[in-house]
Write an enzyme that holds these catalytic residues in place. Structure first.
Site, PDB file in Angstrom:
ATOM      1  N   MET A  36       0.875  -1.191  -0.104  1.00  0.00           N
ATOM      2  CA  MET A  36       0.090  -0.019   0.039  1.00  0.00           C
ATOM      3  C   MET A  36       0.703   1.245   0.066  1.00  0.00           C
ATOM      4  O   MET A  36       0.424   2.481   0.311  1.00  0.00           O
ATOM      5  CB  MET A  36      -1.057   0.053   1.237  1.00  0.00           C
ATOM      6  CG  MET A  36      -2.262  -1.092   1.417  1.00  0.00           C
ATOM      7  SD  MET A  36      -3.276  -0.585   1.989  1.00  0.00           S
ATOM      8  CE  MET A  36      -2.624  -0.511   3.775  1.00  0.00           C
ATOM      9  N   HIS A  43       9.078  -3.570   3.522  1.00  0.00           N
ATOM     10  CA  HIS A  43       8.606  -3.831   2.029  1.00  0.00           C
ATOM     11  C   HIS A  43       9.943  -4.048   1.235  1.00  0.00           C
ATOM     12  O   HIS A  43       9.983  -5.056   0.299  1.00  0.00           O
ATOM     13  CB  HIS A  43       8.080  -2.343   1.304  1.00  0.00           C
ATOM     14  CG  HIS A  43       7.000  -1.953   2.101  1.00  0.00           C
ATOM     15  ND1 HIS A  43       6.858  -0.931   3.056  1.00  0.00           N
ATOM     16  CD2 HIS A  43       5.705  -2.550   2.055  1.00  0.00           C
ATOM     17  CE1 HIS A  43       5.872  -0.725   3.511  1.00  0.00           C
ATOM     18  NE2 HIS A  43       4.900  -1.787   2.867  1.00  0.00           N
ATOM     19  N   GLY A 153       4.541  -9.957   4.639  1.00  0.00           N
ATOM     20  CA  GLY A 153       5.591 -10.050   5.483  1.00  0.00           C
ATOM     21  C   GLY A 153       4.790 -10.699   6.478  1.00  0.00           C
ATOM     22  O   GLY A 153       3.591 -10.658   6.873  1.00  0.00           O
ATOM     23  N   LYS A 155       4.711  -9.880   9.727  1.00  0.00           N
ATOM     24  CA  LYS A 155       4.178  -8.790  10.693  1.00  0.00           C
ATOM     25  C   LYS A 155       2.918  -8.993  10.759  1.00  0.00           C
ATOM     26  O   LYS A 155       2.369  -8.781  11.912  1.00  0.00           O
ATOM     27  CB  LYS A 155       4.842  -7.476  10.410  1.00  0.00           C
ATOM     28  CG  LYS A 155       3.832  -6.390  11.192  1.00  0.00           C
ATOM     29  CD  LYS A 155       4.549  -5.014  10.925  1.00  0.00           C
ATOM     30  CE  LYS A 155       3.808  -4.043  11.699  1.00  0.00           C
ATOM     31  NZ  LYS A 155       2.313  -4.154  11.422  1.00  0.00           N
ATOM     32  N   GLN A 159      -3.247 -12.058   8.519  1.00  0.00           N
ATOM     33  CA  GLN A 159      -3.300 -11.781   7.289  1.00  0.00           C
ATOM     34  C   GLN A 159      -2.577 -12.794   6.625  1.00  0.00           C
ATOM     35  O   GLN A 159      -3.178 -13.311   5.229  1.00  0.00           O
ATOM     36  CB  GLN A 159      -2.928 -10.387   6.949  1.00  0.00           C
ATOM     37  CG  GLN A 159      -2.806 -10.084   5.557  1.00  0.00           C
ATOM     38  CD  GLN A 159      -2.542  -8.696   5.182  1.00  0.00           C
ATOM     39  OE1 GLN A 159      -3.336  -7.640   5.236  1.00  0.00           O
ATOM     40  NE2 GLN A 159      -1.219  -8.507   4.749  1.00  0.00           N
TER      41      GLN A 159
END
Length: 305
Positions: A36, A43, A153, A155, A159
């Site tokens: 995003m 990233h 990721g 993190k 998700q």
């Protein structure tokens, strides 16, 4: 680096780069890094791994409105296309896919993706519609860009679990690769939202990572109860507003009472108006417990440059 705004252009550009590389057909011809934007070392680590493993690297850049259940969060999300495109090019991205909302979502479309039980815990109840929005946009990217590997990721642990489940359930011919969390030099998990905190709020936010690392030490010392591990996290301080701390199965994000399989310890807390998430991954290697704390930067993040 080619910058394109439609799915068809992105596929064509990736194919052209692939053929120019002289590569032969293989399972990892094209790697996809969905973002995003407002890029940071997290990233860039995804791009770096994709660059090592794939002949072509496509990065998507789109702030997806459908995964924000609070409109003000969408409005506040940091954006800088010029900065992101420069960093992407320097990192080795071949194709930057930056679609408009009209390219991502046609006004007449009616299809939705329901992620099911993977989204019913932790982030799910407090963020209605969030995982449905993530599932739909990721489905479009996986289906529309022709990649053989996609990089996310660790993190965003829940998700990642949801996306892996979805890709498997829908039989997408793609490998979902989870990459380590990147942390700032003081341990705070990197997030584009970090720039929204004041100096005092950012110092308070360190209670999240400190609590997780205390839990890591406890696990390495033999603690296996979810209750005990979660207690270690919240004992780190009271300057953050804890939303949840849970131990969950890596395979389906179901909540666990005991650390007895590959799992992750996830935490969510608010500091002022900024909501942060973080986690540890507990992996089993050769019958032994291995704790993935992520990778700590040695210098200040480029977020602040």
């Amino acid at each position: 680096m080619r910058v394109v705004s439609t799915f068809s252009e992105a596929r064509s550009a990736a194919t052209e780069v692939y053929h120019r590389s002289g590569g032969e057909e293989g399972p990892a011809a094209i790697g996809l890094v969905p973002t995003m934007g407002f890029l940071h070392e997290g990233h860039l680590s995804l791009i770096s791994q994709a660059r090592r493993e794939c002949r072509v690297v496509t990065m998507s850049l789109y702030v997806n409105p459908r995964q924000f259940n609070v409109s003000s969060d969408f409005d506040r999300y940091p954006r800088s296309f010029e900065r992101d495109s420069q960093l992407a090019a320097q990192a080795g991205v071949d194709v930057l896919f930056a679609p408009s909302t009209s390219e991502m979502y046609e006004p007449s479309e009616s299809t939705s993706i329901q992620p099911g039980r993977v989204a019913r815990t932790m982030e799910g109840p407090g963020r209605p519609g969030h995982f449905e929005g993530v599932a739909l946009v990721v489905t479009k990217l996986l289906a529309g860009l022709g990649a053989q590997k996609a990089y996310f990721g660790r993190k965003d642990a829940q998700q990642l679990t949801m996306i892996r489940r979805m890709a498997r359930d829908l039989r997408f011919p793609i490998e979902i690769v989870g990459c380590p969390t990147i942390r700032e030099s003081d341990g705070l998990a990197l997030s584009s939202r970090n720039v929204l905190m004041s100096a005092q709020e950012r110092e308070a936010a360190l209670e999240i990572s400190r609590g997780l690392w205390a839990a890591a030490l406890a696990a390495e010392g033999g603690e296996r109860s979810a209750e005990g591990l979660c207690r270690e996290v919240t004992a780190s301080g009271d300057r953050v507003a804890w939303e949840y701390v849970e131990l969950a199965d890596q395979d389906d994000a179901s909540l666990l009472d005991t650390l007895d399989r590959p799992s992750f310890l996830a935490a969510a807390a608010s500091v002022g108006k900024v909501r942060l998430i973080d986690n540890l991954f507990f992996d089993t290697r050769g019958g032994h417990l291995a704790v993935d704390r992520g990778i700590v930067l040695e210098s200040p993040s480029l977020l602040y440059r």
